[in-house]
Design a protein around this motif. Sequence first.
Motif, short mmCIF file in Angstrom:
data_model
loop_
_atom_site.label_atom_id
_atom_site.label_comp_id
_atom_site.label_asym_id
_atom_site.label_seq_id
_atom_site.Cartn_x
_atom_site.Cartn_y
_atom_site.Cartn_z
N LEU A 23 0.84 -1.21 0.00
CA LEU A 23 0.00 0.00 0.00
C LEU A 23 0.86 1.25 0.00
CD1 LEU A 23 -2.63 -1.05 2.68
CD2 LEU A 23 -3.05 -0.76 0.24
N SER A 25 4.89 3.06 1.78
CA SER A 25 5.97 2.94 2.76
C SER A 25 5.95 4.13 3.69
CB SER A 25 7.34 2.94 2.07
OG SER A 25 7.27 2.11 0.97
N GLY A 29 9.07 1.34 7.46
CA GLY A 29 8.66 0.06 6.89
C GLY A 29 7.50 0.25 5.93
N GLU A 30 6.92 -0.88 5.58
CA GLU A 30 5.86 -0.84 4.57
C GLU A 30 4.53 -1.28 5.15
OE1 GLU A 30 7.49 -3.42 1.57
OE2 GLU A 30 8.04 -1.71 0.34
N ALA A 31 3.45 -0.80 4.53
CA ALA A 31 2.12 -1.31 4.86
C ALA A 31 1.71 -2.18 3.67
CB ALA A 31 1.15 -0.16 5.05
N LYS A 46 1.42 -4.21 8.78
CA LYS A 46 2.43 -3.17 8.77
C LYS A 46 3.74 -3.82 9.17
CE LYS A 46 2.37 1.60 10.18
NZ LYS A 46 1.63 2.63 10.89
N VAL A 77 -9.16 2.59 13.13
CA VAL A 77 -8.65 1.37 12.49
C VAL A 77 -8.49 0.28 13.56
CG1 VAL A 77 -6.60 0.36 11.40
CG2 VAL A 77 -7.44 2.59 10.65
N MET A 93 -3.77 -5.22 10.94
CA MET A 93 -4.86 -4.29 11.25
C MET A 93 -5.94 -4.27 10.15
SD MET A 93 -2.93 -0.67 10.77
CE MET A 93 -1.47 -1.07 11.71
N GLU A 94 -7.01 -3.62 10.47
CA GLU A 94 -8.14 -3.49 9.55
C GLU A 94 -7.72 -2.70 8.31
OE1 GLU A 94 -12.60 -1.44 9.97
OE2 GLU A 94 -11.08 -1.11 11.47
N TYR A 95 -8.23 -3.09 7.16
CA TYR A 95 -7.93 -2.39 5.92
C TYR A 95 -9.02 -1.37 5.62
CZ TYR A 95 -7.50 -1.71 0.85
OH TYR A 95 -7.40 -1.17 -0.39
N ALA A 96 -8.62 -0.13 5.42
CA ALA A 96 -9.58 0.90 5.02
C ALA A 96 -9.45 1.04 3.50
CB ALA A 96 -9.27 2.21 5.73
N PHE A 147 -8.21 7.66 7.34
CA PHE A 147 -8.51 6.72 6.26
C PHE A 147 -10.02 6.69 6.03
CE2 PHE A 147 -4.62 4.88 8.23
CZ PHE A 147 -3.77 5.13 7.17
#
Length: 880
Positions: A23, A25, A29-31, A46, A77, A93-96, A147
């Motif tokens: 999604l 960075s 780090g990255e999501a 994440k 979230v 975690m939850e995706y928005a 989000f």
Amino acid sequence: MMASEDSDSEISTPSSYTFVRVLGSGAFGEAVLYQKTEDSSLVVWKEVNLARLNEKQRRDSQNEIDILSLLNHANIVSYYNHFVDEDMLFIEMEYANGGTLYDKIISSSKLWPEQDILWYLYQMSSALAYIHQYGIIHRDIKTLNIFLTKVGLVKLGDFGISRFLEPTNQMADTVVGTPYYMSPELMQGERYNNKSDIWALGCVLYEMLTLSRTFQASNPLKLAKEVVKGEILAVSKTYSDDIRSLVDSMLNKNPEDRPSADDILALPLMVRHLASMEQKVYELNSSSRRARLSAAYTSVVSVVTSKMCEMYQWGGGKITPQKLEVFTKEKSPMQVASGHSHFAAITFEKELYTWANLQGGVAMVGQLGHGDLASYKAPHRVDALLGVQVQQVACGEDFTLCVTDDGGLYAFGSDYYGCLGLGGDEEEVLAPVLLDYFSDHPMQEVACGDAHVLALTRYGDVYTWGSGEFGKLGLGSEDDFKTPQKVEIPAKQKVKHVCAGGDSSFLICFSGRLLACGSNQYNKLGFNSETSGLRKRKTKTFDIPFKHTFSTVKSLNRYNVTLVAAGKTHSGIVDSFGYLYMFGSNKFGQLGLGDFKPRTGVSRVGGVLAGQKVEQLACGDGFTVVATNENHVYSWGNGDSGRLGGMFSEQGSGPKAMCTAIPRPIFGSMHVVSCLSCRHWNTLIIAEKVLNQKTLKSRVSSPKMLFHGVGGSISSIPECQQQVSNQKFSDDSSSDFVLPDDIAGYDSHTDDSADVFSPPVSHPNSASPSMESSMPTWLAEELNNAEYIPIPSSFNQVSMCDKAITPLALENCPLPAMTEIVDKIKDRSPDLKLHIPTANDETILELKAKIEQLEKENTELKQLVAKQADIITQLRLQNS
Ligand SMILES: Nc1ncnc2c1ncn2[C@@H]1O[C@H](COP(=O)(O)OP(=O)(O)OP(=O)(O)O)[C@@H](O)[C@H]1O
């Protein structure tokens, strides 16, 4: 003899994930977006590279987890899980799925309607009011951290630098945040407080009203000067005076003059729409229930009851429910508690009764509180407590504790492990003794394990004492304590209920989170997990044998827990929808999943329970009992020694001959169950017989559901898809996977009155929401989502049905399917043509006529059924 639980040997499959895409960075780090194979839900992992963090930054990451795991709100979230693997921290975690508010603002070319702005502002204020109430400040409110979902919900995220405010000092240290959103006090070196969050929210509101930044400058110093000067360009006069003065007050230089988040929610411009916005948030969040929420909601109302609470007992050799005749109309039972071999009940007169069912020459130790060591086989009043009003009672293995109306706590029975909390001077206490310790801490609720006690005071403090084996006291060790010890509750959770299993302890928090400690054998606390499929990571297995301190049960973070029950080897919870989820050993089918296979995680019980709400739940040694809103009582699991209140068997012969893995109805007739308790092989139940009941269908959501309101974070898609694993005997799984029909139908569902609120819908990926198309918006939305969310076969059937619909097809449909089609058509839009673009006017007319005819027939049918029910009731009454 039943087979031992230890012989479980099958290995079940771990939760696995399929990589979808990165999604974006962040600094560390990255999501990454993944799909959970088990239930097709989309989640964000994440990935934070801890090696690149300094000590403080590591603490910040931990901080984000602590804070997220505490929060449970529809506009925040949701956090599901986390683990550290080598130098990487993974947070699930939850995706928005609708981008950020920033994306939405920059892609807008004309000013937004005020109603849309209010809708977003309401959700953000509601999220802020929630965290502020917990003493948390976000410290990085900005449009990039807000989000959105495709149905227009706000999800506040990125709690990386949020903090708890210290009660002694209402200011948090260090200057942080994003310069554009920093308040004048922060610019001047003062510390962050919750009014700084309000300033940042004021900037967000200003951006929504003007589609431009609140303060602009070419460098940070100039920006700071602009902020301190505090001059902003006027907001367009097309907006109301109310909203324009609100933005001014939120951007007031003096923090004290800014409204709090609660003040914002109480403003007339909000209050006007509050109820409908609350409801919309709830409905959109529980989109998995769209089919049920938008179509008729069914509730069962008892029309005629026996008007008398009766008590039944079974187990320990009694195979069918036995009525306890002592409890008559004059001595109606109110609450009941089952121990291993003794029982206690409170009547409406607040008197305590106890009795025993001793087997195998076991001696009494005073657990009945009658002042002697006799074993009373029938319920006998505890006369020593006459004059005090007993409110609640709990039984341990050989001791009893009860709470009085004025908050006193009485104890009697064996003090071998110090369970009476008296300091352990006496081994056996034959009559109730008041615990002085709690004279300044009035008691709310008490729960007893086999040899330990959990007590919740009216101030919300939790105390534990007794045997500390497996860490079940939550005090950080396995030490025993003979006097009450105050427990440290993580992340300032506020505890609502306490529950004790034989060697386990649970706390239900007001946030809907569940905390647990003690033995996690068979995963009965829900702490074990297995994760596979994450990028470049091998399968990770987390097998946690016990916990010494109360910790969040992460696998349940998706649900708003309202009830928990702890059996000997398994446990269950009920969420705010009345759905039942089970975990732990399944050796005897006690998870109710239709088989005897071990499960790694948490499973939802479907089958006959799929269309009902579970209202009472209790777990014993290898078996489970529930009562539902439709006034049924079901049991399943190990049927040895009459545990199930009936004889059920699926296994023919062998050790599981008396087991059933499917919920089985116990009583022939309907019962409203007000209390249910299981321990060891015993069950006690307080029930009122239902002589006649009606099923009501309404077009509104269940009042009970609305009661839970906006505070509950109900993850839509993951929850509905949780059922997939239970589909084998889940009868409503097909209808559950329907995306919100209000996505398009919002406006058509509402009328033009000022009180009804129509939230805007976010269309980040579609060309334009107003795009001319013959395709109905709900379908466009579904297709829009379909990129990542596979559509189950049930959905295909529905959409195929919609397309192929003709009067003839309707005629040939079985009645339930036909009603479902009609409901769907009517719900989504009054304009049938939208659903069947290919149909000509004549077909539409025919269809409309058919629908009317169906409705008429339906009403006539209902009237006939009601008449028949009345006749049956009258006959029954005459007969009796
Ligand atoms: N729960 C989520 N749902 C949808 N998108 C998300 C979610 N969490 C993060 N993202 C997106 O993933 C990207 C990276 O997020 P991440 O939180 O790692 O970094 P950031 O917030 O951009 O930066 P930083 O945290 O370093 O300030 C962002 O574009 C963000 O919008």
